[in-house]
Design a protein around this motif. Structure first.
Motif, PDB file in Angstrom:
ATOM      1  N   TYR A 131       0.924  -1.166  -0.019  1.00  0.00           N
ATOM      2  CA  TYR A 131      -0.087   0.001   0.118  1.00  0.00           C
ATOM      3  C   TYR A 131       0.917   1.182   0.050  1.00  0.00           C
TER       4      TYR A 131
ATOM      5  N   PHE B 245      -6.939   3.118  11.198  1.00  0.00           N
ATOM      6  CA  PHE B 245      -7.133   2.796   9.958  1.00  0.00           C
ATOM      7  C   PHE B 245      -8.209   3.702   8.999  1.00  0.00           C
TER       8      PHE B 245
ATOM      9  N   LEU C 162      -6.839   5.719   5.960  1.00  0.00           N
ATOM     10  CA  LEU C 162      -7.409   5.598   4.489  1.00  0.00           C
ATOM     11  C   LEU C 162      -8.006   6.863   3.831  1.00  0.00           C
ATOM     12  N   TRP C 163      -8.491   7.718   4.735  1.00  0.00           N
ATOM     13  CA  TRP C 163      -8.992   9.008   4.502  1.00  0.00           C
ATOM     14  C   TRP C 163      -7.929   9.947   4.088  1.00  0.00           C
TER      15      TRP C 163
ATOM     16  N   LYS D  13      -1.606   7.884   1.451  1.00  0.00           N
ATOM     17  CA  LYS D  13      -0.462   7.456   2.131  1.00  0.00           C
ATOM     18  C   LYS D  13       0.363   8.287   3.024  1.00  0.00           C
TER      19      LYS D  13
ATOM     20  N   ALA E 142      -1.175   7.764   6.488  1.00  0.00           N
ATOM     21  CA  ALA E 142      -1.150   6.240   6.584  1.00  0.00           C
ATOM     22  C   ALA E 142       0.377   5.728   7.183  1.00  0.00           C
TER      23      ALA E 142
ATOM     24  N   SER F 272      -8.550  -6.391  -3.342  1.00  0.00           N
ATOM     25  CA  SER F 272      -7.542  -5.251  -4.155  1.00  0.00           C
ATOM     26  C   SER F 272      -7.588  -5.584  -5.496  1.00  0.00           C
TER      27      SER F 272
ATOM     28  N   LYS G 217      -5.325  -0.199  -1.094  1.00  0.00           N
ATOM     29  CA  LYS G 217      -6.025   0.585  -0.300  1.00  0.00           C
ATOM     30  C   LYS G 217      -7.592  -0.092   0.162  1.00  0.00           C
ATOM     31  N   TYR G 218      -8.128  -0.827  -0.992  1.00  0.00           N
ATOM     32  CA  TYR G 218      -9.332  -1.506  -0.771  1.00  0.00           C
ATOM     33  C   TYR G 218      -9.273  -2.648   0.235  1.00  0.00           C
TER      34      TYR G 218
ATOM     35  N   PHE H  74      -7.201  -2.635   2.659  1.00  0.00           N
ATOM     36  CA  PHE H  74      -7.374  -2.143   3.986  1.00  0.00           C
ATOM     37  C   PHE H  74      -8.758  -1.774   4.469  1.00  0.00           C
ATOM     38  N   MET H  75      -9.727  -1.367   3.451  1.00  0.00           N
ATOM     39  CA  MET H  75     -11.049  -0.874   3.876  1.00  0.00           C
ATOM     40  C   MET H  75     -11.640  -2.252   4.691  1.00  0.00           C
TER      41      MET H  75
ATOM     42  N   THR I  35     -10.449  -2.606   7.935  1.00  0.00           N
ATOM     43  CA  THR I  35     -11.133  -1.494   8.924  1.00  0.00           C
ATOM     44  C   THR I  35     -12.525  -2.112   9.419  1.00  0.00           C
TER      45      THR I  35
END
Length: 405
Positions: A223, A289, A293-294, A297, A300, A357, A365-366, A368-369, A372
């Motif tokens: 990521y 988390f 994401l918001w 990088k 994060a 992903s 990133k997806y 990590f969603m 979360t």
């Protein structure tokens, strides 16, 4: 033992980066290097966890270590993707055997449920140390032009020393006999524990926690790279020298914070309400988390490794309190059940994240969603645990019956 296991298992994120290039595999395929060993641990814990109660702690540990050492030394001839994954899976089966023996042994050397939790945090702290050492060894080997497989050969050497130590050390006396006669120990008895609300509750918690945690050391390196489409990881998007260095060693930073937190956890769990600590720390993980994401990088880079502090005491405490809800003659079996769900979470979590992903252009990133979401579910469960305190009476009962003397 915990340190040696972590040296290999928690280096997988760094190894995956190399394997994806060497064998031209997808994210989902590469994640099998983590998921299949975890599956091996899961099945071994569930179906072989009873060995620690049936054979005793010492023989079980030696059997597991011998199998692990065999798998590690076999990496000397491993130059094919399928063989590599197979050997990793075999090592997972071995870990399930010796780790259930080790977890049961912690109960034998503890004088109270509170000391059990503190000791468990201490053992897992050494796991944290191994998690720091492993990725550093892999990075050094690659930098020197040496194959990463030598990490497993090094682990095999450590394993050999541990086998000699296990043969020489005197273990606490362990008997399966009580006043009512010999306790039945079998696979069937272990499987029955899955339906026990205490074993199941802590096992589900372990599943959700490990599924979220594994996102850090499996997918965070992917990521944080600036351009995931290139074959070589680049960190040019981080303008400051410190940021670039942190991006390169982000997994190591996470493991350092997690190890430090576990050593502090030895004291923390002896002085504070464990359910309150777990609830607050899990909430902090969800926050890190979500903000990571918001903010992308750049944010994060700092928040994801920071979760190591908050993750540090969660799994050892789940393990300890779950095992402490049962008498000592069942510690190996219940440790196997919790280990099954632990490894299942470590196997399923990264694999699902890899699939998600890949379905979104390969962007981690997806994934990590998804992680979360796992952390959020765990937080909800720990809020309930703190408010209702469903294990209070059971832990007091076990304290009186198993640790009174």
């Amino acid at each position: 033992m915990f340190m040696m296991f972590a040296m290999t298992s928690d280096s997988v994120g760094e190894i995956i980066k190399e394997v994806k290039v060497a064998f031209s595999v997808t994210n989902a395929q590469a994640s099998l290097m983590h998921s299949l060993p975890m599956l091996g641990i899961a099945l071994s814990g569930l179906f072989l966890g009873f060995l620690a109660d049936k054979l005793g702690r010492k023989p079980t540990i030696i059997i597991g270590l011998a199998l692990f050492g065999l798998a590690c030394y076999s990496f000397l001839i491993a130059n094919d993707f399928m063989l590599i994954v197979s050997l990793m899976s075999l090592s997972g089966v071995a870990v399930g055997i010796f780790k259930t023996g080790a977890l049961a042994l912690i109960g034998d050397i503890s004088s109270s449920t509170k000391q059990h939790t503190a000791t468990m945090n201490g053992a897992e702290a050494f796991f944290g140390v191994g998690a720091i050492i492993g990725p550093l060894i892999v990075a050094y080997l690659i930098h020197q032009g040496v194959a990463w497989q030598w990490l497993y050969v090094i682990a095999g050497g450590v394993c050999t020393v541990l086998i000699i130590g296990a043969l020489l050390v005197k273990y606490p006396d362990y008997s399966r006999h009580t006043e009512s006669g010999e306790k039945k120990v079998s696979i069937a008895q272990s499987l029955k524990l899955v339906k026990n609300p205490y074993a199941l509750g802590f096992s589900i918690g372990a599943f959700l926690y490990v599924a979220a945690e594994s996102a850090i050391y499996v997918w965070m390196p992917s990521y944080l790279v600036c351009d995931a489409t290139t074959l070589k990881a680049t960190y040019d998007c981080y303008t400051e020298g410190f940021s670039q260095t942190l991006a390169i060693y982000s997994v190591t930073a996470f493991f350092i914070l997690r190890a430090a937190g576990r050593f502090v956890g030895i004291w923390m769990m002896s002085h504070f309400n464990w359910s309150l600590v777990l609830m607050l720390f899990t909430g902090a993980i969800v926050l890190c988390f979500g903000l990571g994401l918001w903010g992308g990088k750049q944010l994060a880079l700092f928040l994801f490794p920071l979760t190591g502090i908050f993750m540090s005491v969660i799994y050892p405490t789940f393990n300890s309190k779950g095992i402490s809800c049962f008498p000592k003659h069942q510690h190996g079996s219940v440790a196997g059940v919790i280990l099954f769900f632990t490894a299942a979470g470590a196997a399923a979590g990264p694999f699902i994240m890899g699939l998600v992903s890949d379905a979104n252009g390969g962007d981690a990133k997806y994934g990590f969603m998804v992680a979360t979401g796992f952390a959020a579910l765990l937080f909800v469960g720990l809020v309930y645990n703190y408010v209702k305190n469903p294990t209070k009476e059971r832990l007091a009962e076990i304290e009186a019956s198993e640790y009174a003397n």
